[in-house]
Design an enzyme around this catalytic site. Sequence first.
Site, PDB file in Angstrom:
ATOM      1  N   ASP A 141       5.483   8.828  -9.513  1.00  0.00           N
ATOM      2  CA  ASP A 141       4.505   7.825  -9.937  1.00  0.00           C
ATOM      3  C   ASP A 141       4.367   7.800 -11.456  1.00  0.00           C
ATOM      4  O   ASP A 141       4.079   6.756 -12.045  1.00  0.00           O
ATOM      5  CB  ASP A 141       3.144   8.051  -9.255  1.00  0.00           C
ATOM      6  CG  ASP A 141       2.416   6.729  -9.038  1.00  0.00           C
ATOM      7  OD1 ASP A 141       3.086   5.747  -8.660  1.00  0.00           O
ATOM      8  OD2 ASP A 141       1.203   6.652  -9.291  1.00  0.00           O
TER       9      ASP A 141
ATOM     10  N   GLU B 226      -4.448   6.724 -17.957  1.00  0.00           N
ATOM     11  CA  GLU B 226      -3.716   7.130 -16.745  1.00  0.00           C
ATOM     12  C   GLU B 226      -2.495   7.996 -17.097  1.00  0.00           C
ATOM     13  O   GLU B 226      -2.234   9.002 -16.452  1.00  0.00           O
ATOM     14  CB  GLU B 226      -3.272   5.858 -15.999  1.00  0.00           C
ATOM     15  CG  GLU B 226      -2.923   6.107 -14.551  1.00  0.00           C
ATOM     16  CD  GLU B 226      -2.897   4.792 -13.777  1.00  0.00           C
ATOM     17  OE1 GLU B 226      -3.926   4.073 -13.776  1.00  0.00           O
ATOM     18  OE2 GLU B 226      -1.867   4.478 -13.188  1.00  0.00           O
TER      19      GLU B 226
ATOM     20  N   GLU C 107      -2.095  -3.023  -7.849  1.00  0.00           N
ATOM     21  CA  GLU C 107      -3.332  -2.253  -8.083  1.00  0.00           C
ATOM     22  C   GLU C 107      -4.150  -2.117  -6.793  1.00  0.00           C
ATOM     23  O   GLU C 107      -4.690  -1.051  -6.488  1.00  0.00           O
ATOM     24  CB  GLU C 107      -4.186  -2.944  -9.154  1.00  0.00           C
ATOM     25  CG  GLU C 107      -3.546  -3.031 -10.538  1.00  0.00           C
ATOM     26  CD  GLU C 107      -3.477  -1.701 -11.272  1.00  0.00           C
ATOM     27  OE1 GLU C 107      -2.972  -0.722 -10.688  1.00  0.00           O
ATOM     28  OE2 GLU C 107      -3.906  -1.647 -12.440  1.00  0.00           O
TER      29      GLU C 107
ATOM     30  N   GLU D 101       5.752  -0.468  -1.705  1.00  0.00           N
ATOM     31  CA  GLU D 101       4.707   0.571  -1.671  1.00  0.00           C
ATOM     32  C   GLU D 101       4.922   1.498  -0.478  1.00  0.00           C
ATOM     33  O   GLU D 101       4.786   2.717  -0.602  1.00  0.00           O
ATOM     34  CB  GLU D 101       3.304  -0.049  -1.618  1.00  0.00           C
ATOM     35  CG  GLU D 101       2.858  -0.730  -2.911  1.00  0.00           C
ATOM     36  CD  GLU D 101       2.500   0.250  -4.028  1.00  0.00           C
ATOM     37  OE1 GLU D 101       2.362   1.459  -3.781  1.00  0.00           O
ATOM     38  OE2 GLU D 101       2.375  -0.210  -5.181  1.00  0.00           O
TER      39      GLU D 101
HETATM   40  C1  LIG Z   1       3.699   2.923  -6.875  1.00  0.00           C
HETATM   41  C2  LIG Z   1       2.373   2.599  -7.530  1.00  0.00           C
HETATM   42  N1  LIG Z   1       1.692   1.507  -7.122  1.00  0.00           N
HETATM   43  C3  LIG Z   1       0.498   1.221  -7.730  1.00  0.00           C
HETATM   44  C4  LIG Z   1      -0.014   1.991  -8.712  1.00  0.00           C
HETATM   45  C5  LIG Z   1      -1.332   1.676  -9.338  1.00  0.00           C
HETATM   46  N2  LIG Z   1      -1.204   1.281 -10.680  1.00  0.00           N
HETATM   47  C6  LIG Z   1       0.718   3.107  -9.090  1.00  0.00           C
HETATM   48  N3  LIG Z   1       0.279   3.965 -10.041  1.00  0.00           N
HETATM   49  N4  LIG Z   1       1.920   3.432  -8.483  1.00  0.00           N
END
Ligand SMILES: Cc1ncc(CN)c(N)n1
Length: 218
Positions: A46, A87, A139, A209
């Site tokens: 991520d 973040e 999001e 996702e």
């Molecule tokens: C795979 C993924 N999808 C969504 C998000 C949210 N910004 C994230 N951090 N990573």
Amino acid sequence: MEKGVLKRWIKENDGLHSQATRHPFILSIRDGTVDFSSYKRWLEQDYLFVRNFVPFVASVLVKASRESENDSDMEIILGGMAALNDEILWFKKEASKWNVQLSHVVPQHATEAYCRLLEILINPETDYTTAVTAFWAIEAVYQQSFSLCLESDSKTPAELMQACRRWGNDDFGTYCESLRRIADRHLAHAPEDVRKKAEEAFKLILQLEVDFWNMSFG
Ligand SMILES: Cc1ncc(CN)c(N)n1
């Protein structure tokens, strides 16, 4: 004017939407059975995703400044960009807490595929309506997923509460609602071909996702 196209799309894609927002990885965090090596794998990948997400959000901001008649679009998207700075710092801190070396992370297939979509969306040929719809979808999946882990009957491990609060908190929920309203407003006036593109992007994001969560299982 038609209202709430996105809620309709969620309903029409209920199965895929549930797979993305109630994935076994998230449910394992929620019920306290999560394998921490899965969490670490998710954390590494991520971080790579978010580094690619920043230029995408910047491109949405540029499109908003050129194509939106409403000043508040820019302000909401800019708020999202500012939060991404925080973040990235959080990922670095979290990685050191779990002894994860972010500089050595190799992107997995699911990360590469997702980043390829971001590249397409960054392209100036992708219209603002599609880009902002995609932004909302990306999001909102995280917001809905991680908010499950904060529900009163959840058994989320204490070590993972910070991560869950990051995307599951109410302010992030309000921000996602703002993005949904922006996207819905533009979709309501969009020509059919643009709506089709935005809907395709929405469905593809749900699938990406799911693939991304699957990857955390190794
Ligand atoms: C795979 C993924 N999808 C969504 C998000 C949210 N910004 C994230 N951090 N990573």
